[in-house]
Design an enzyme around this catalytic site. Structure first.
Site, short mmCIF file in Angstrom:
data_model
loop_
_atom_site.label_atom_id
_atom_site.label_comp_id
_atom_site.label_asym_id
_atom_site.label_seq_id
_atom_site.Cartn_x
_atom_site.Cartn_y
_atom_site.Cartn_z
CG ASP A 137 -50.35 -17.08 7.31
OD1 ASP A 137 -50.22 -18.21 7.81
OD2 ASP A 137 -50.86 -16.89 6.20
CE LYS A 177 -38.64 -34.25 -1.25
NZ LYS A 177 -39.95 -34.11 -1.87
N GLY A 231 -64.49 -4.98 24.63
CA GLY A 231 -63.88 -4.65 25.92
C GLY A 231 -64.92 -4.13 26.89
N GLY A 232 -64.47 -3.50 27.96
CA GLY A 232 -65.38 -3.01 28.99
C GLY A 232 -66.05 -1.69 28.65
NE ARG A 249 -42.99 -36.41 3.65
CZ ARG A 249 -44.03 -35.80 4.22
NH1 ARG A 249 -44.60 -36.33 5.29
NH2 ARG A 249 -44.50 -34.68 3.73
CB ALA A 308 -53.09 -24.92 8.76
CD GLU A 354 -54.38 -15.48 8.39
OE1 GLU A 354 -53.15 -15.34 8.39
OE2 GLU A 354 -55.10 -15.25 9.38
CD GLN A 381 -49.14 -13.59 5.72
OE1 GLN A 381 -49.40 -12.69 6.49
NE2 GLN A 381 -50.04 -14.06 4.87
#
Ligand code: CAO
Length: 413
Positions: free
Chosen positions: A168, A75, A243-244, A104, A137, A139, A17
């Site tokens: 992602d 490869k 938020g504020g 690699r 890793a 999401e 993704q």
């Protein structure tokens, strides 16, 4: 009309993704994006989460529009030759393989620079240098390690991941911005450069306000949070605004049997306090000393949103929205995926777009989330696996006719 990135060629080594969403944005901006895929199956998402047998999944088609597809066995020696030749004739290469995969394959940054000093080489990984550097890793791992999970959910429940794919798709947007900046810098320097992002760093960027609150916590409890007790880290705060201005999701009158998304999110700005209280039939609270100022209201926010909810429960989410919006109260109905995919306004806006596909028929996708007045986006379908292999070999790489058959027999494409 020329597109913003017309004339820019991208070698797209991305999969799943995060990478594909970034290169789709580049393609929407007019770049020629050539997606390199392993012969046979291609990007693993082509066959993941299929809704129809034997056709590219929505997972793939919704993330890979406007690209060309070239199969290449990285490869095989002859596959690498094709890849190197492509690098010579391109401006950007993007990848999001696991740590060390490109090296690699034989393509270190040094090697890539040797092949084309002007190329921008962009990589997305789970983590930057340090203890987690070698870890793969996905999401939710990024959300877990970047502060999103520990701060999402309710105080008395487990950590929760967000539905929005911030690790992602969120980081794809970061990477897109970084690549465009590198491309612009190249116009001055003539040089390519290395662009790197870790999913965790990107999540942390999106969790910036939570790190703000971690530091505020050293000076006392976070008064605008609904939580009553604080430890030494920022707690999960349910649907509090962050938020504020205080906000909360309140329930509405259900319109369906389940009514799972019969909610409206309401923010209380100081300037709307009086009209809001009139609207919900509680003018008595306007001058009440416990409620009259934003500071006085802070300890009573749960009670205030309960009172607001008594009113919203008598309205559908759209009725509540339109009545509150009419008096300038910031608010928004909680829309389900069904609401969104059926929304005529989003289709008119080009945010949800219908695309024709030769194998699956018409499907809906999410179009480009932003617009450029001089670079309109035409959302096109995703390519079939290897659909453009012959034309790329012959037209772009000047290989002779029949090269595709020869390289296929050699196991290189
Ligand atoms: N030809 C030949 N081989 C190819 C190939 C091609 N065209 N394309 C890929 N491969 C091979 C690679 O050489 C590599 O093999 P080796 O391990 O032998 O070197 C392998 O396929 C790909 O490895 P990978 O580690 O990238 O893939 P994975 O499925 O094991 O892991 C993921 C997937 C996503 C965990 C890992 O790619 C990753 O951590 N990426 C970085 C973070 C990321 O983007 N995560 C978001 C994913 S979206 O949720």
């Amino acid at each position: 009309m020329r597109k913003a990135l017309e004339g820019v060629r991208v070698v797209d080594m991305t999969h799943v993704q995060a990478g594909p969403v970034c290169t789709q944005l580049l393609a929407w901006m007019g770049a020629d994006v050539i997606k390199i895929e392993r012969p046979g199956g291609g990007d693993v998402t082509r066959s993941q989460l299929r809704d129809l047998p034997d056709v590219d999944s929505l997972y793939f088609t919704m993330l890979n529009g406007n690209k060309r597809s070239l199969t290449l066995n990285m490869k095989a020696d002859e596959g690498k030759e094709v890849f190197s030749q492509l690098l010579e004739r391109s401006d950007i290469v993007v990848e999001n393989f696991g740590p060390g995969v490109m090296d690699r394959m034989g393509y270190t940054w040094e090697r890539i620079q040797e092949i084309n000093p002007q190329i921008i080489y962009a990589s997305l990984k789970g983590f930057g240098p340090g203890a987690l550097e070698t870890a793969k890793a996905y999401e939710n791992i990024a959300q877990a390690t970047g502060g999103a999970m520990s701060t999402t959910g309710f105080e008395d429940g487990p950590p929760v991941v967000t539905g929005a794919q911030i690790g992602d798709s969120g980081n794809a947007v970061h990477l897109f911005g970084a690549i465009c900046a590198a491309l612009y810098q190249r116009t001055h320097t003539g040089r390519g450069q290395r662009v790197q992002i870790s999913m965790r760093a990107g999540i942390l960027n999106l969790c910036r306000v939570k790190l703000r609150d971690q530091q505020r916590l050293e000076h006392g409890p976070l008064a605008e949070y609904p939580n009553e007790e604080f430890g030494d880290f920022v707690p999960r705060s349910g649907n509090a605004s962050g938020g504020g201005q205080p906000g909360w999701a309140v329930r509405c009158k259900p319109t369906t049997e389940k009514g799972a998304n019969a909610w409206v999110y309401v923010v209380i700005q100081p300037q709307v306090w009086e009209p809001l209280m009139h609207k919900i039939g509680r003018p008595d609270l306007i001058e009440n000393p416990d409620y009259a100022t934003p500071e006085a209201r802070l300890p009573h926010l749960p009670d205030i949103f309960d009172v607001i909810e008594q009113w919203t429960l008598t309205k559908t989410k759209w009725e509540a929205f339109s009545e509150l919006n009419a008096i300038n109260v910031p608010c928004g109905p909680v829309l389900s995926t069904k609401d969104l995919i059926e929304d005529e306004g989003l289709r008119a806006e080009g945010v949800v777009v219908a695309v024709d596909h030769p194998e699956r028929g018409t499907y809906s996708t999410v179009g480009c989330p932003f617009t450029l007045s001089d670079s309109p986006v035409e959302v096109k379908r995703s390519p079939l696996l290897g659909e453009h292999s012959a034309e790329i070999l012959e037209e772009l790489l000047d290989r002779p006719e029949g090269e595709l058959e020869r390289l296929t027999a050699a196991g290189a494409v």
